[in-house]
Design an enzyme around this catalytic site. Structure first.
Site, short mmCIF file in Angstrom:
data_model
loop_
_atom_site.label_atom_id
_atom_site.label_comp_id
_atom_site.label_asym_id
_atom_site.label_seq_id
_atom_site.Cartn_x
_atom_site.Cartn_y
_atom_site.Cartn_z
CG MET A 1 39.42 26.24 -18.47
SD MET A 1 40.67 27.01 -19.50
CE MET A 1 41.12 25.65 -20.54
N GLY B 1 35.25 13.07 -17.12
CA GLY B 1 36.42 13.34 -16.28
C GLY B 1 36.11 14.43 -15.27
CG HIS B 2 35.37 18.45 -16.58
ND1 HIS B 2 35.20 18.38 -17.92
CD2 HIS B 2 36.45 19.24 -16.37
CE1 HIS B 2 36.13 19.10 -18.53
NE2 HIS B 2 36.90 19.63 -17.61
N GLY C 1 42.35 17.06 -12.02
CA GLY C 1 42.56 15.77 -12.67
C GLY C 1 44.04 15.47 -12.84
CE LYS D 1 42.89 15.36 -20.27
NZ LYS D 1 43.66 16.27 -21.15
CG ASP D 2 45.37 18.99 -17.46
OD1 ASP D 2 45.91 19.16 -18.55
OD2 ASP D 2 44.13 18.93 -17.32
CD GLN E 1 45.79 22.62 -14.56
OE1 GLN E 1 45.81 23.50 -15.40
NE2 GLN E 1 44.72 21.86 -14.33
O1 PAF Z 1 42.54 22.33 -16.03
C1 PAF Z 1 41.83 23.28 -16.42
O2 PAF Z 1 40.74 23.08 -16.97
C2 PAF Z 1 42.31 24.70 -16.26
O3 PAF Z 1 43.68 24.78 -16.43
C3 PAF Z 1 41.88 25.32 -14.91
C4 PAF Z 1 42.51 24.59 -13.75
C5 PAF Z 1 40.37 25.29 -14.80
C6 PAF Z 1 42.34 26.79 -14.85
O4 PAF Z 1 41.77 27.54 -15.87
#
Ligand code: PAF
Length: 284
Positions: free
Chosen positions: A32, A38-39, A149, A151-152, A155
Site C-alpha cells: 500500500m 521491510g517492503h 511480510g 509482521k502481518d 494476513q
Molecule cells: O499488507 C498490505 O500492505 C496490504 O494488506 C496488501 C497485502 C498490500 C493488500 O492491500
C-alpha cells in the site's frame, strides 16, 4: 528495462505477456506504498528469485474499517518510486481506485476461524477487503510467486488459505519482520508517531523480546500475563489484544506443548496509531 510505472491492468498485462512468452518468472510484491526497509526486503527477495518483479502500490479502501485510518494513510508514490528505482528493474503497478473497483466488489471470503480471531475480531471486514484486492491483483499480475511480510502474520496465513482454496498456481513466500535498529517493527504507520510516541512504541518489541526469555522458565499463562501487565503499565500505550496462538491455525493455545509452532501476536495503540507486531516462541 528500467523502473516502469503502469496504471492500468490492460497495460500491465501487455507488458507481462512478453515476459511470460519468454518463460520469465514473475515475482509480485503487493503493497500500500509508504515503502520502508521491510517492503524493500520483500522486493529484494523477489528480485533474487525471479527474472521480473512487479510491485503494486495501492491503498485499498475495502480493507479499512475506519474511514479516518484510510484518510490518514500515508500516500507517497513519488518517494516510493524513487526508493524502488535504487533497487534496479521493477515494474510498479499503481492503479486508481476506479481501475481496481470499476464497480463495488460484493464477493465475500470466509476463512473462518482464521479470519475471525485477533485482527478479524477488532477489524471486522478487514480481511475480506484484503482478499478482495489480493485476488484482483493476483488475477491482474498472475505471478509465479508472491511475497508477504511475517509482521502481518494473520494476513499471511489467510492469503495462504485463499491461495489453497482458490487453487491459484502461486507460491506464497513469507519474509521475516524487518526491525528498526532499536527493535521497533517497521511499519508505514510509524511515520505517524511523534518523537515522544516513537520512544514509547519501542516498549512493544522490547516487551515481546523479554517475553521470549521469560517464556523459557514460565507457563504460557504467566507469559501472557507478563506481556499484558508490562504493556499495561506503559503510559501512552493501550493494548488491544495479545494472544499466544498456534501459528498454523491461529487459535489460542493454553500450554506450550499444545502446538509445535507457537506465536504471540500483539496490537497496541500508541496514541492514535495502531501498531502490530509478533514474536515466535516455538518456530515451525
Ligand atoms: O499488507 C498490505 O500492505 C496490504 O494488506 C496488501 C497485502 C498490500 C493488500 O492491500
Amino acid at each position: 528495462m528500467s523502473m516502469k510505472i503502469i496504471h492500468t491492468i490492460q497495460e500491465l498485462q501487455t507488458e507481462l505477456a512478453g515476459f511470460r512468452k519468454e518463460r520469465k518468472r514473475i515475482g509480485f510484491v503487493p503493497t500500500m506504498g509508504a515503502l520502508h526497509a521491510g517492503h524493500l526486503s520483500l522486493v529484494e527477495n523477489s528480485m533474487k528469485d525471479n527474472e521480473v518483479t512487479v510491485v503494486s502500490i495501492f491503498v485499498n479502501p475495502t480493507q479499512f474499517n475506519d474511514p479516518d485510518d484510510l484518510r490518514k494513510y500515508p500516500r507517497t508514490l513519488e518517494a516510493d518510486c524513487a526508493l524502488l528505482s535504487t533497487l534496479g528493474d521493477v515494474i510498479v503497478f499503481a492503479p486508481e481506485v476506479k481501475e481496481m473497483y470499476p464497480q463495488p466488489d460484493i464477493r465475500t471470503f470466509d476463512y473462518s476461524p482464521l479470519d475471525t480471531v485477533m485482527e478479524g475480531r477488532f477489524r471486522p471486514g478487514h480481511f475480506n477487503g484484503v482478499c478482495q484486492i489480493v485476488s484482483k491483483l493476483f488475477d491482474a499480475v498472475m505471478p509465479d510467486r508472491a511475497y508477504f511480510g511475517e509482521k502481518d502474520f494473520q494476513q499471511l496465513a489467510i492469503i495462504r488459505e485463499m491461495v489453497r482454496r482458490m487453487e491459484y498456481p502461486i507460491d506464497i513466500v513469507g519474509c521475516p519482520i524487518v526491525r528498526e535498529a532499536d527493535g521497533l517493527a517497521m511499519s508505514s504507520r510509524n511515520t505517524r508517531l511523534s518523537a515522544a510516541e516513537r520512544e514509547i512504541a519501542l516498549k512493544i518489541s522490547e516487551t515481546l523480546f523479554k517475553s521470549r526469555t521469560f517464556a523459557q522458565s514460565h507457563t504460557l499463562d504467566e507469559t501472557l500475563a507478563f506481556v499484558v501487565n508490562t504493556i499495561g503499565t506503559v503510559d501512552g500505550l493501550r493494548l488491544e489484544y495479545f494472544e499466544i496462538v498456534n501459528g498454523n491455525t491461529l487459535q489460542p493455545v493454553s500450554n506450550w506443548d499444545e502446538a509445535s509452532f507457537v506465536v504471540g501476536c500483539i496490537t497496541v495503540f500508541c496514541g492514535e496509531v495502531r501498531l502490530i507486531d509478533n514474536i515466535t516462541y516455538k518456530p515451525l
